[in-house]
Scaffold this motif. Structure first.
Motif, PDB file in Angstrom:
ATOM      1  N   ILE A   1       0.867  -1.181   0.000  1.00 54.61           N
ATOM      2  CA  ILE A   1       0.000   0.000   0.000  1.00 54.61           C
ATOM      3  C   ILE A   1       0.902   1.228   0.000  1.00 54.61           C
ATOM      4  O   ILE A   1       1.698   1.416   0.925  1.00 54.61           O
ATOM      5  N   PHE A   2       0.787   2.053  -1.049  1.00 53.09           N
ATOM      6  CA  PHE A   2       1.558   3.295  -1.140  1.00 53.09           C
ATOM      7  C   PHE A   2       0.557   4.430  -0.977  1.00 53.09           C
ATOM      8  O   PHE A   2      -0.206   4.732  -1.889  1.00 53.09           O
ATOM      9  N   LEU A   3       0.546   5.042   0.199  1.00 52.93           N
ATOM     10  CA  LEU A   3      -0.471   6.029   0.518  1.00 52.93           C
ATOM     11  C   LEU A   3       0.036   7.454   0.361  1.00 52.93           C
ATOM     12  O   LEU A   3       1.096   7.798   0.909  1.00 52.93           O
ATOM     13  N   PRO A   4      -0.699   8.310  -0.358  1.00 58.71           N
ATOM     14  CA  PRO A   4      -0.426   9.746  -0.254  1.00 58.71           C
ATOM     15  C   PRO A   4      -0.665  10.181   1.192  1.00 58.71           C
ATOM     16  O   PRO A   4      -1.537   9.635   1.886  1.00 58.71           O
ATOM     17  N   VAL A   5       0.105  11.135   1.665  1.00 61.66           N
ATOM     18  CA  VAL A   5       0.047  11.489   3.078  1.00 61.66           C
ATOM     19  C   VAL A   5      -1.356  11.948   3.489  1.00 61.66           C
ATOM     20  O   VAL A   5      -1.792  11.698   4.626  1.00 61.66           O
ATOM     21  N   GLU A   6      -2.105  12.574   2.570  1.00 61.41           N
ATOM     22  CA  GLU A   6      -3.449  13.052   2.920  1.00 61.41           C
ATOM     23  C   GLU A   6      -4.463  11.919   3.045  1.00 61.41           C
ATOM     24  O   GLU A   6      -5.577  12.122   3.539  1.00 61.41           O
ATOM     25  N   LYS A   7      -4.089  10.698   2.630  1.00 67.04           N
ATOM     26  CA  LYS A   7      -4.996   9.548   2.708  1.00 67.04           C
ATOM     27  C   LYS A   7      -4.764   8.707   3.956  1.00 67.04           C
ATOM     28  O   LYS A   7      -5.443   7.701   4.163  1.00 67.04           O
ATOM     29  N   VAL A   8      -3.823   9.086   4.795  1.00 68.93           N
ATOM     30  CA  VAL A   8      -3.545   8.317   6.008  1.00 68.93           C
ATOM     31  C   VAL A   8      -4.600   8.669   7.043  1.00 68.93           C
ATOM     32  O   VAL A   8      -4.697   9.809   7.490  1.00 68.93           O
ATOM     33  N   GLY A   9      -5.404   7.670   7.411  1.00 69.20           N
ATOM     34  CA  GLY A   9      -6.491   7.915   8.357  1.00 69.20           C
ATOM     35  C   GLY A   9      -6.924   6.638   9.036  1.00 69.20           C
ATOM     36  O   GLY A   9      -6.322   5.571   8.867  1.00 69.20           O
ATOM     37  N   ALA A  10      -8.013   6.741   9.794  1.00 67.13           N
ATOM     38  CA  ALA A  10      -8.484   5.613  10.598  1.00 67.13           C
ATOM     39  C   ALA A  10      -8.937   4.439   9.753  1.00 67.13           C
ATOM     40  O   ALA A  10      -8.971   3.298  10.230  1.00 67.13           O
ATOM     41  N   ASP A  11      -9.297   4.682   8.485  1.00 65.13           N
ATOM     42  CA  ASP A  11      -9.823   3.611   7.646  1.00 65.13           C
ATOM     43  C   ASP A  11      -8.734   2.843   6.902  1.00 65.13           C
ATOM     44  O   ASP A  11      -9.035   1.973   6.086  1.00 65.13           O
TER      45      ASP A  11
END
Length: 230
Positions: free
Chosen positions: A74-84
């Motif tokens: 999983i390569f996440l953009p920083v703005e997509k890091v969340g509880a889900d």
């Protein structure tokens, strides 16, 4: 579209990032460590830091690409890091620019640290500062500080020039020695883009039956700039 137009378009494209097309310089130990992340399916935690343009995003994308066929990534953009955020056991989670995490993202990443070892999850994170200088919550900075930490060392212009000249020699390019210095002054600063540009210029010079000289490079780069602005 003419052949020259196709080649000029190609001149503007970036190469896909790989660990192979990143010239290590003083970062050989880091590259070797990232290769381990692509294969092992157990807990691991690596943090890369350095200023903009040093190659962080290239290395993260290259590691994710190399690992993708071997483990869940999983390569996440920083703005997509969340509880889900959900991650698979034995997977690799990659996050760039963690200094931009908002409060929710910081809470989510802290929770991931707490479960990563049990899940056999590997974390690969990057930021612009060493852990203790990140403007993040204290408990998260402490966890990041416990990771394997690598500062990315930029290549000097001399190392870039040597790498470009060696690349040209391997490809059998015939060019004016001043071309490399011209690209270093006027081209993109990251080495993969510089190499890709050199290859594209070589193809254009062959197609036009013109030697690869500084005047030709200046003309083609100006044509590319005019195309971008039109």
């Amino acid at each position: 579209m003419t052949l020259q137009q196709q080649l000029l378009l190609d001149l503007q494209l970036d190469q896909p990032p790989t660990l192979e097309n990143f010239v290590a310089g003083a970062n050989a130990e880091l590259i070797a460590r990232l290769r381990i992340l692509t294969d092992h399916h157990h807990f691991d935690a690596v943090y890369l830091w350095g200023p903009a343009g040093c190659g962080k995003s290239h290395l993260l994308a290259a590691t994710a690409n190399a690992a993708d066929a071997k483990r869940p990534v999983i390569f996440l953009p920083v703005e997509k890091v969340g509880a889900d955020v959900t991650v698979a056991s034995g997977g690799l989670l990659v996050i760039d620019e963690i200094q931009k995490l908002d409060e929710e993202g910081q809470r989510a990443l802290f929770r991931l640290f707490n479960t990563a070892r049990f899940l056999g999850l590997a974390l690969l994170l990057s930021g612009t500062e060493p852990p203790m200088q990140l403007a993040l919550r204290e408990d998260l900075r402490t966890r990041i500080g416990q990771m394997l930490i690598y500062e990315i060392h930029r290549l000097s212009d001399e190392e870039k020039a040597a790498a470009l000249a060696h690349h040209a020699q391997l490809r059998g390019m015939l060019m004016d020695p001043g071309v490399v210095q011209y690209l270093l002054r006027h081209g993109r600063r990251d080495l993969p883009s510089l190499m890709h540009m050199l290859e594209s210029l070589d193809r254009i010079s062959l197609a036009q039956h013109r030697p690869l000289t500084v005047p030709l490079v200046r003309e083609l780069m100006q044509t590319t700039l005019d195309t971008d602005l039109s």
